[in-house]
Scaffold this motif. Structure first.
Motif, PDB file in Angstrom:
ATOM      1  N   HIS A  12      57.586  53.962 -87.618  1.00  0.00           N
ATOM      2  CA  HIS A  12      57.344  55.557 -87.716  1.00  0.00           C
ATOM      3  C   HIS A  12      58.786  55.807 -86.958  1.00  0.00           C
ATOM      4  O   HIS A  12      58.551  55.366 -85.776  1.00  0.00           O
ATOM      5  CB  HIS A  12      56.016  55.669 -86.803  1.00  0.00           C
ATOM      6  CG  HIS A  12      54.633  55.372 -86.743  1.00  0.00           C
ATOM      7  ND1 HIS A  12      53.997  54.195 -86.794  1.00  0.00           N
ATOM      8  CD2 HIS A  12      54.186  55.836 -87.776  1.00  0.00           C
ATOM      9  CE1 HIS A  12      53.232  53.798 -87.424  1.00  0.00           C
ATOM     10  NE2 HIS A  12      52.507  55.096 -87.703  1.00  0.00           N
ATOM     11  N   ALA A  13      59.370  56.660 -87.785  1.00  0.00           N
ATOM     12  CA  ALA A  13      60.742  57.479 -87.001  1.00  0.00           C
ATOM     13  C   ALA A  13      59.675  58.891 -86.676  1.00  0.00           C
ATOM     14  O   ALA A  13      59.761  59.537 -87.416  1.00  0.00           O
ATOM     15  CB  ALA A  13      61.601  57.731 -88.224  1.00  0.00           C
ATOM     16  N   GLN A  14      60.425  58.937 -85.609  1.00  0.00           N
ATOM     17  CA  GLN A  14      60.009  60.529 -84.878  1.00  0.00           C
ATOM     18  C   GLN A  14      61.020  61.274 -85.343  1.00  0.00           C
ATOM     19  O   GLN A  14      62.217  60.890 -84.861  1.00  0.00           O
ATOM     20  CB  GLN A  14      60.037  60.443 -83.424  1.00  0.00           C
ATOM     21  CG  GLN A  14      59.482  61.736 -82.794  1.00  0.00           C
ATOM     22  CD  GLN A  14      59.302  61.803 -81.124  1.00  0.00           C
ATOM     23  OE1 GLN A  14      58.900  60.568 -80.443  1.00  0.00           O
ATOM     24  NE2 GLN A  14      59.919  62.330 -80.272  1.00  0.00           N
ATOM     25  N   LYS A 177      68.959  48.406 -90.568  1.00  0.00           N
ATOM     26  CA  LYS A 177      69.162  49.122 -91.552  1.00  0.00           C
ATOM     27  C   LYS A 177      69.084  51.284 -91.410  1.00  0.00           C
ATOM     28  O   LYS A 177      69.815  51.704 -91.369  1.00  0.00           O
ATOM     29  CB  LYS A 177      69.587  48.346 -92.740  1.00  0.00           C
ATOM     30  CG  LYS A 177      70.072  49.256 -93.554  1.00  0.00           C
ATOM     31  CD  LYS A 177      71.268  49.160 -93.861  1.00  0.00           C
ATOM     32  CE  LYS A 177      72.207  49.966 -95.027  1.00  0.00           C
ATOM     33  NZ  LYS A 177      73.209  49.391 -95.387  1.00  0.00           N
ATOM     34  N   LEU A 178      67.366  50.083 -91.181  1.00  0.00           N
ATOM     35  CA  LEU A 178      66.964  51.531 -91.116  1.00  0.00           C
ATOM     36  C   LEU A 178      66.817  52.637 -89.999  1.00  0.00           C
ATOM     37  O   LEU A 178      67.134  53.695 -90.585  1.00  0.00           O
ATOM     38  CB  LEU A 178      65.101  51.152 -91.240  1.00  0.00           C
ATOM     39  CG  LEU A 178      64.246  52.549 -91.829  1.00  0.00           C
ATOM     40  CD1 LEU A 178      64.339  53.451 -93.018  1.00  0.00           C
ATOM     41  CD2 LEU A 178      62.860  52.155 -91.584  1.00  0.00           C
ATOM     42  N   GLY A 190      66.278  58.070 -83.183  1.00  0.00           N
ATOM     43  CA  GLY A 190      66.599  56.125 -83.085  1.00  0.00           C
ATOM     44  C   GLY A 190      66.072  55.779 -81.745  1.00  0.00           C
ATOM     45  O   GLY A 190      66.538  54.394 -81.201  1.00  0.00           O
ATOM     46  N   ASN A 191      65.724  56.946 -80.327  1.00  0.00           N
ATOM     47  CA  ASN A 191      66.074  56.292 -78.872  1.00  0.00           C
ATOM     48  C   ASN A 191      64.570  55.165 -79.071  1.00  0.00           C
ATOM     49  O   ASN A 191      63.112  55.616 -78.864  1.00  0.00           O
ATOM     50  CB  ASN A 191      65.366  57.681 -78.240  1.00  0.00           C
ATOM     51  CG  ASN A 191      66.104  56.808 -76.794  1.00  0.00           C
ATOM     52  OD1 ASN A 191      64.970  55.488 -76.157  1.00  0.00           O
ATOM     53  ND2 ASN A 191      66.501  57.512 -76.213  1.00  0.00           N
ATOM     54  N   MET A 192      64.403  53.935 -79.111  1.00  0.00           N
ATOM     55  CA  MET A 192      63.372  52.989 -79.169  1.00  0.00           C
ATOM     56  C   MET A 192      62.888  53.039 -77.856  1.00  0.00           C
ATOM     57  O   MET A 192      61.650  52.830 -77.955  1.00  0.00           O
ATOM     58  CB  MET A 192      64.227  51.378 -79.705  1.00  0.00           C
ATOM     59  CG  MET A 192      64.469  51.668 -81.478  1.00  0.00           C
ATOM     60  SD  MET A 192      64.759  49.890 -81.092  1.00  0.00           S
ATOM     61  CE  MET A 192      63.773  49.143 -82.429  1.00  0.00           C
ATOM     62  N   GLN A 193      63.422  52.586 -76.456  1.00  0.00           N
ATOM     63  CA  GLN A 193      62.920  53.286 -75.294  1.00  0.00           C
ATOM     64  C   GLN A 193      61.936  54.350 -75.514  1.00  0.00           C
ATOM     65  O   GLN A 193      61.207  54.291 -74.858  1.00  0.00           O
ATOM     66  CB  GLN A 193      63.965  53.548 -74.173  1.00  0.00           C
ATOM     67  CG  GLN A 193      64.776  51.786 -73.660  1.00  0.00           C
ATOM     68  CD  GLN A 193      65.632  51.584 -74.989  1.00  0.00           C
ATOM     69  OE1 GLN A 193      66.681  52.606 -75.247  1.00  0.00           O
ATOM     70  NE2 GLN A 193      65.853  49.975 -75.503  1.00  0.00           N
ATOM     71  N   PHE A 197      61.430  54.935 -82.590  1.00  0.00           N
ATOM     72  CA  PHE A 197      61.712  54.679 -83.119  1.00  0.00           C
ATOM     73  C   PHE A 197      60.438  53.230 -83.501  1.00  0.00           C
ATOM     74  O   PHE A 197      61.021  52.494 -82.561  1.00  0.00           O
ATOM     75  CB  PHE A 197      63.417  53.827 -83.459  1.00  0.00           C
ATOM     76  CG  PHE A 197      63.683  53.675 -85.093  1.00  0.00           C
ATOM     77  CD1 PHE A 197      63.362  54.298 -86.228  1.00  0.00           C
ATOM     78  CD2 PHE A 197      63.252  51.584 -85.194  1.00  0.00           C
ATOM     79  CE1 PHE A 197      63.947  53.728 -87.488  1.00  0.00           C
ATOM     80  CE2 PHE A 197      63.541  51.138 -86.113  1.00  0.00           C
ATOM     81  CZ  PHE A 197      63.980  52.009 -87.224  1.00  0.00           C
ATOM     82  N   ARG A 198      59.453  52.896 -83.298  1.00  0.00           N
ATOM     83  CA  ARG A 198      58.515  51.966 -83.505  1.00  0.00           C
ATOM     84  C   ARG A 198      57.680  51.468 -84.794  1.00  0.00           C
ATOM     85  O   ARG A 198      57.692  51.499 -85.705  1.00  0.00           O
ATOM     86  CB  ARG A 198      57.464  52.487 -82.784  1.00  0.00           C
ATOM     87  CG  ARG A 198      57.767  53.945 -82.159  1.00  0.00           C
ATOM     88  CD  ARG A 198      56.325  53.690 -81.652  1.00  0.00           C
ATOM     89  NE  ARG A 198      55.324  54.812 -82.262  1.00  0.00           N
ATOM     90  CZ  ARG A 198      54.871  56.198 -82.067  1.00  0.00           C
ATOM     91  NH1 ARG A 198      56.035  56.784 -81.550  1.00  0.00           N
ATOM     92  NH2 ARG A 198      54.727  56.805 -82.916  1.00  0.00           N
TER      93      ARG A 198
END
Lengths: 482, 104
Positions: A12-14, A177-178, A190-193, A197-198
């Motif tokens: 899931h990309a926000q 890569k994604l 791309g901020n995973m915290q 990006f999950r």
């Protein structure tokens, strides 16, 4: 028995939009609870969704970036389930006709142990637009759960792969890569915290050589690459051990616990999902024309694959170096800026991938935060090329630049690192070295080649490492053989 | 397609609607009627006809990505649901909507 692990990812990309996918409420992160939850976000009766143009543009960009079919007509559907953070009782998603169809991503899997690095194509099954749910907050009020609907309606692109990956390393290489790609094309921060990006990872095992898929378990909501690696490794071992002990795998959703490094199945009752998808009558079919694609394409930056090919052709870099430098847009930009500031391409590539990257890794910084700018690096490299300093001295200058001790020439001056290239001075020094090491000279003349290197060493030592090594070599050779 | 009252109970549960046994029986009759109508429609030859996803033959209009919704939290929270425990007050606190504890 030899086992093989089979992995597929759902990510899931926000999307980086100002507003929600179906309303004009802000998507800014970190606002006070429910201050960005408008009547559409909280699902007041009678409200209607209106699709955000930018969210659609993001989906088109992604489709173009992975060489996918972009559906000329796609449809929004309702996914029905009840949860307090989903006020409508359904999530608007896409089901039968997603906006992005089959595509592909080429991954670079790094070398591990005796296995060397390799490239692999991962097939994208589909990517579809959907809305995020809100957040449940526990502990704020005793005995109750609090609901914050600021995130409800935030646009997501769910990207689904084929079960193409065969190791945790491949899955992590794909995820990385994604992660770079969505940032490269500017559709996700791309901020995973912050959960932008999950990844959900589907893992199954089967006897090696079998073409039948095993029963999969889905590891939910991994928000770091390290956890992903650990979770897949644990899950794979667990499934193999279960099967070898004569057990069977039940399809399940599992959670990874970073503290124990283990995966654990969620209560299986939650699994009895029946989402009863149907086309959302509040939304009309989404049409994307060739003209839309052309317009969006014109707004897109050069893609990593194209840039990689250009680096090979334009700068004479190897495929591996070009791939490494185009792993992120910032890294590629830093390299190009170094070359544009006058450095030669190959040494610039070596320094960016070597000394600079090593230092950044050690300090857990990314390239955009490098204290040494591309222009500074270029002036440093120019001082190696024009023989002002040796490669070793350059490393010292780099450390000083990093520590903010001034500009390249000032540091060379202050630290006395300038190479002696005055042949008269070097010759005089070598004469002294030869006089002081008569025994070595005899050995050399008696045919011992090694003695030559020892004399070079003595000469370099006598110059405190500042003599130009090439010149020392040349003059010494002339004196001993001439 | 034949349904049973068990199916009715399951569908009702998925929709979080309480259906008594007697209601389930009458609902079953009504639903079977609707399904019969669908069966009749399915008998029509639709070869070569593209399935519709909407009754209107128009496409989705897109909105510019500009923030236009003000913060109306105060107004919305005044009319938030109560907890259903006899209290008439909206179940909100610290800006959050309150619900019975959700166990993870």
């Amino acid at each position: 028995m030899q086992w093989e692990v089979v992995i597929g990812l759902e990510t899931h990309a926000q999307l980086q939009t100002n507003t929600k996918i179906f309303s004009g409420a802000s998507t800014a992160f970190g606002a006070e609870p429910n201050t960005q939850a408008c009547e559409v976000s909280i699902a007041l009766p009678g409200v209607l969704p209106v699709l955000n143009k930018e969210a659609v543009n993001c989906a088109i960009k992604f489709g173009l970036a992975v060489n996918a079919e972009i559906a000329p007509r796609s449809v929004f559907a309702r996914k029905n389930y009840f949860y307090p953070d989903l006020p409508k009782g359904y999530q608007i998603s896409q089901y039968e006709l997603p906006v992005v169809g089959k595509g592909e991503v080429t991954i670079q899997v790094p070398a591990v142990g005796k296995n060397s690095a390799y490239e692999k194509v991962i097939h994208i099954t589909r990517a579809h637009l959907e809305e995020d749910a809100g957040k449940s907050v526990h502990g704020a009020v005793e005995g109750m759960s609090g609901i914050d609907l600021n995130r409800a309606g935030t646009p997501l692109l769910e990207i689904v792969t084929e079960p193409d990956m065969r190791s945790a390393a491949e899955a992590v290489a794909y995820a990385k890569k994604l992660h770079e790609l969505v940032q490269w094309i500017g559709i996700c921060d791309g901020n995973m915290q912050e959960g932008s990006f999950r990844c959900d990872v589907n893992v199954s095992v089967r006897p090696k050589g079998s073409d039948k898929l095993g029963t999969r378990r889905e590891i939910k909501n991994l928000n770091s690459f390290k956890f992903m690696q650990q979770a897949i490794e644990f899950e794979t071992r667990w499934q193999i051990e279960t099967l070898e002990d004569g057990g069977t795998i039940q399809q399940a959703t599992v959670l990874f616990n970073p503290d124990t490094g283990e995966t654990r199945a969620m209560r299986s009752k939650e699994e009895a999902n029946d989402y009863r998808y149907f086309p959302d009558p509040d939304l009309l079919p989404l049409e994307i024309t060739e003209a839309d694609k052309t317009r969006v394409k014109a707004e897109m930056p050069e893609l990593p694959e194209a840039m990689k090919a250009r680096f090979e052709a334009e700068y004479g870099l190897t495929a591996y170096d070009a791939a490494t430098l185009t792993a992120s847009r910032d890294l590629a930009a830093y390299f190009v800026a170094t070359v544009q500031a006058g450095a030669e391409a190959k040494p610039a590539a070596n320094w960016v991938m070597g000394t600079v990257s090593a230092k950044l890794n050690a300090e857990e910084k990314n390239i955009a935060e490098s204290p040494v700018s591309a222009v500074q690096l270029a002036s440093l490299l120019k001082r190696i090329t024009d023989n002002t300093i040796s490669n070793n001295a350059a490393k010292q200058v780099f450390e000083a630049l990093w520590a903010g001790e001034g500009d390249v020439d000032a540091i060379i001056e202050a630290k006395g690192l300038k190479q002696v290239s005055d042949s008269g001075a070097i010759e005089a020094m070598i004469d002294e070295v030869l006089a002081a090491n008569a025994a070595m000279v005899e050995e050399f003349k008696a045919g011992k080649e090694k003695a030559f290197n020892a004399l070079v060493g003595q000469a370099m030592k006598a110059s405190k490492g500042k003599a130009n090594p090439a010149q020392v070599n040349e003059i010494l050779k002339k004196k001993l053989t001439g | 397609m034949a349904l049973t009252t068990e199916d009715i109970k399951k569908i009702a549960h998925l929709a979080r609607i309480e259906v008594s046994d007697s209601d389930a029986t009458s609902t079953l009759t009504k639903l079977m009627g609707i399904l019969g109508l669908i069966e009749q429609m399915q008998a029509v030859d639709t070869t070569g006809i593209e399935p519709m996803s909407h009754s209107q033959d128009v496409v989705q209009r897109l909105r510019e990505d500009e923030v236009c919704k003000p913060n109306l939290r105060e107004a919305f929270q005044k009319i938030a649901p109560t907890l259903g425990n006899g209290s008439h007050e909206a179940a909100v606190d610290q800006g959050l909507y309150l619900v019975p504890k959700v166990i993870e």
